[in-house]
Every structure is written in C-alpha cells, then in structure tokens.
Design an enzyme around this catalytic site. Structure first.
Site, short mmCIF file in Angstrom:
data_model
loop_
_atom_site.label_atom_id
_atom_site.label_comp_id
_atom_site.label_asym_id
_atom_site.label_seq_id
_atom_site.Cartn_x
_atom_site.Cartn_y
_atom_site.Cartn_z
N SER A 182 -9.45 -3.17 2.54
CA SER A 182 -8.75 -3.74 1.25
C SER A 182 -9.53 -5.06 1.07
O SER A 182 -10.77 -5.08 0.61
CB SER A 182 -7.46 -4.15 1.73
OG SER A 182 -6.56 -4.60 0.81
N ASP A 353 -2.10 5.50 -1.93
CA ASP A 353 -2.16 4.18 -1.77
C ASP A 353 -1.54 3.39 -3.09
O ASP A 353 -2.34 3.62 -3.95
CB ASP A 353 -3.56 3.82 -1.60
CG ASP A 353 -3.85 2.59 -1.06
OD1 ASP A 353 -2.81 1.61 -1.49
OD2 ASP A 353 -4.76 2.36 -0.35
N HIS A 386 -2.03 2.81 2.15
CA HIS A 386 -2.87 1.47 2.42
C HIS A 386 -2.75 1.10 4.04
O HIS A 386 -3.75 0.81 4.52
CB HIS A 386 -2.14 0.38 1.94
CG HIS A 386 -3.23 -0.57 1.47
ND1 HIS A 386 -4.25 -0.41 0.43
CD2 HIS A 386 -3.53 -1.80 1.72
CE1 HIS A 386 -4.92 -1.23 0.36
NE2 HIS A 386 -4.74 -2.35 1.18
#
Ligand code: NAG
Ligand code: NAG
Ligand code: NAG
Length: 411
Positions: A182, A353, A386
C-alpha cells in the site's frame, strides 16, 4: 495507504458528521478491541518476535530531517538453515499508513511474511514509518508539538526511504530486496521515479503488494466520502496535526459515519478495505487494536491523490503557499515514467481490493508497459482484498512464496 487511512479521513470531515458523532469526545478514552494487546514498551522484537523463537535485534536510523526510525532485524530463521556460507540477502519490509511494522507479525510464524522470509534464508528488516509508536522520536521536536507532524509521504520519499536503504546497506554490505504494502509501495515507486541515488544504488528488487499510484477508482464508500469532502483541510488548518486512532474510539466514530451515510459497516474491515477472503477474526481484532498514528497532513495528501487523479507533491491548495514552496501555482507532478525500466519489479493486486482498485492498478501497469519484461512479474489474485496481503492466513502460499521465488530469480 493502509487499511484505515480513509476511514480516518472520514472522521476528520467532522462538521458533516458531528451531529451523528455527538458523543465523540465523551468516548475519547475508549479503545478498540483489546484482546491480544501485548505490552508495547518492550519494543517490537520482544513483544512479537523473540517469543516465537526468532533472533531479533532493535536498530534505529536518523533521517536527514531529524526523525529517528526504528527497524527490527530478524537475521536468520528458526532453523538457521545453512546458506552454504553465503551471506543472507537483506529484505526491507515497509507497511502502509495507519498501521505499523507489527502488523506483519500478527499471524503465526509459518503464515507471516517476515518469518517466512527469515526461514527461507533472508536477513529481514522490518520498517516502522515516522509517527508510528516505535518511530516517534526527533532530534529536537516532541510528538506533542504540531511541527512534529508537519509532513506527508513527500518527506518519507526524500528522507526515510533513502535513510533506511543506506542503513541496511551499511549493516549488511549487500543490495536490498524491498517489500512494500500500500503506502509502502507508493514511497518506493516515487523514490524510483525521483531517481533517488541512494535508493537506486542500494535496491536490488521490489515486491509491491496492493500497489498505489493512482487512487481515483477507490471503491470504499467511506474513503470516497472522506476524500471528496474538503473539510479535512479545514481540520488541519485548525491545528489537528496528529491523528492517533488509539486516543479515540475509531471504531465507534466510523460506525457513526456509516449510520449517517447509510453504509453497511457491520464488518468494519470489509467496509474499509474490501471483501477480504482469508482473515482470522481473532487476528483482525488484534490488528484493529494496534492501529498507529500518522500526520493529518499525510492523510490530506492521500486524499488529494484520490481527488486530483494523479500524484503530485503536497498541494497547499492556496496559490501563494504553492508558489512559496514550489515556485509555481501547482505542485510538481511525480513522473512515474522515470522509474528505471531495469529494476526488477513484482506487483501483486487483488480482485476484491477496495483501496488499490483494479482500474487504478491497470493505469500503473500501463505506465510500466515498457519495463524490461524479464524483470517484471505481475500477479493477480481474484479473491484477495487489501488486508489479506498482510494478515491473510493463506498469504504465504498465495503471495509470499511467489515473492520469495521472485527474489531468488533476481539475486
Ligand atoms: C546460524 O548460523 C550462522 C552460520 O551459518 C552462525 O554464524 C550463527 O551463529 C548461527 N546462529 C545460531 C543462533 O545458531
Ligand atoms: C553509511 O555509511 C556511509 C559511509 O561510511 C556514511 O556516510 C553514512 O552516513 C552511513 N549511513 C547510515 C544511515 O548510517
Ligand atoms: C485464529 O487465530 C488464533 C490466534 O492466532 C488461533 O488461536 C485460532 O486457531 C485461529 N483460528 C482459525 C480458524 O484459524
């Protein structure tokens, strides 16, 4: 962007939801789920790693702008498999926003990334971003001072990433493999795009999990509400410089926002990060209980990536301040086409995600389309969202084993 970044931004858009969050202040000392919280004062090694049978050493590095960042080194695996006398290749692991280095070691040793790497013969270094609990020191600023929180990921790109690469290189004498998740992918991509000499000379390869470079297609409703509401900026101007999820009841505040906007938030992790396939609810609770502070300015910068559709340096959104800082009305763009085409890159993204959305990842892949083919691997995992990448119980088989194979190929 970490899991809760945008949810937290939503909380910053206070006026809109203040009515709903009427008892926000009253709950200021309430914490999230507490099961599994360990004493943190002993440091990450003692709290999470050595008790699993691994050697672990605490290190620290000071950045050019005065922050002291902590790093934990797991120099070898439990079995101390002989490496034929060869030195173990170093790997630096960088987490996303609103979480810390500890998020990587919440699963058991045979499931989590750092210990899997150590058991596979790597010399593992866990990074802790500025502002997180193990990296809250500065040469002359204290966390209670707003100036301590006057930074965004621009500053991490200029200062933190090179400092960590330099330090690990000095300690190991070897070029470094990198794993980012991320926001940890964004700072690496931007360091490469900026052609930072230290990073270019010391990075062997990079594995980017849930890559973030575009965020316009983010599908988390909470995130969108937050980012598209400009109120966050006003909050910053009124002086809220640190956002510390441990000091407020982040969980109840988010739930209040969900109610106001009729978003289904029974499952908080899903509302925030997408429909994760493979999380253990006990681990999720520990994860949520260990969320980490960041700078409000950093969250505003991330919201600009959502709103403006491209990554630029921090936009002061006031012409005179942009001119003062950059000499132009608009902040400079980061030019992702400048990422060297011969640096080995592994990208993995998930079909579920909500933060690192498929459309945004495809835009990044388009930018990278002329990358050297033998130095470029892309993995798509249909069922992953995620958080699966960090605490998925099957992430070792599904992702980490491929990361390790990629590092072996590019040793
Ligand atoms: C692991 O092996 C290396 C050499 O292969 C040795 O230097 C080190 O002391 C060993 N560590 C432990 C804990 O046995
Ligand atoms: C790494 O070593 C070089 C050369 O000795 C030194 O200039 C630099 O400050 C060191 N970097 C870190 C982060 O320790
Ligand atoms: C979830 O994690 C906890 C703590 O590590 C463990 O005791 C439990 O067995 C796990 N549950 C499942 C279904 O894997």
């Amino acid at each position: 962007m970490g899991l809760l970044g945008y949810a937290v931004l939503a909380i910053l858009s206070v006026p809109m939801v203040l009515a709903a969050v009427g008892n926000f202040q009253a709950q200021a000392s309430v914490r999230g789920p507490t099961s599994g919280i360990k004493l943190l004062n002993d440091g990450l090694c003692a709290s999470f790693v050595t008790n699993q049978g691994y050697k672990c050493d605490e290190h620290e590095v000071t950045t050019k702008d005065g922050f002291t960042l902590s790093l934990q080194r797991i120099p070898e695996g439990r079995k101390n498999v002989s490496n034929g006398g060869a030195k173990r290749p170093p790997v630096l692991i960088q987490h996303g926003v609103m979480v810390g280095g500890m998020s990587w070691v919440l699963n058991p040793p045979d499931e989590n990334l750092p210990m899997s790497l150590a058991d596979s013969g790597y010399d593992v270094w866990i990074a802790n971003a500025r502002g997180t609990i193990y990296s809250q020191r500065h040469k002359f600023l204290r966390p209670a001072e707003p100036a301590f929180w006057d930074w965004t990921f621009d500053d991490m790109v200029i200062n933190d990433v090179p400092a960590m690469f330099d330090y690990v290189y000095n300690q190991t004498g070897q070029k470094i493999h990198y794993v980012g998740h991320s926001l940890g992918t964004l700072v690496a991509l931007l360091s490469l795009a900026e052609r930072n000499e230290v990073v270019l000379n010391r990075m062997k390869s990079a594995a980017l999990l849930c890559p973030i470079a575009y965020l316009s297609h983010i599908t988390t409703e909470i995130a969108n509400i937050a980012a598209k509401t400009f109120i966050a900026e006003m909050t910053a101007m009124s002086g809220t410089s640190e956002f510390d999820p441990n000091r407020i009841s982040v969980v109840s505040a988010i739930k209040a926002i969900c109610d106001t906007h009729r978003i289904k938030c029974d499952d908080l992790m899903t509302a925030i990060s997408g429909s994760n396939c493979c999380l253990n609810s006990t681990v999720v609770n520990v994860f949520l209980a260990h969320l980490q502070p960041t700078a409000t300015k950093n969250l505003i910068h991330l919201s600009q990536v959502i709103r403006f559709g491209e990554v630029t340096k921090f936009n002061y959104e006031m012409p005179d301040l942009n001119i003062k800082n950059y000499g132009s009305l608009f902040p400079p763009r980061y030019d992702l086409t400048k990422i060297p085409s011969d640096i080995p890159l592994f990208l993995s993204y998930g079909g579920k995600d909500a933060l690192s959305d498929i459309t945004d990842v495809l835009m990044l892949l388009d930018i990278l389309k002329s990358h050297d083919l033998d130095k470029f691997s892309v993995q798509f995992i249909k069922d992953y969202a995620h958080a699966d990448y960090v605490i998925g119980y099957n992430a070792k088989e599904v992702v980490y084993d491929y990361v390790i194979a990629f590092f072996r190929k590019h040793q």
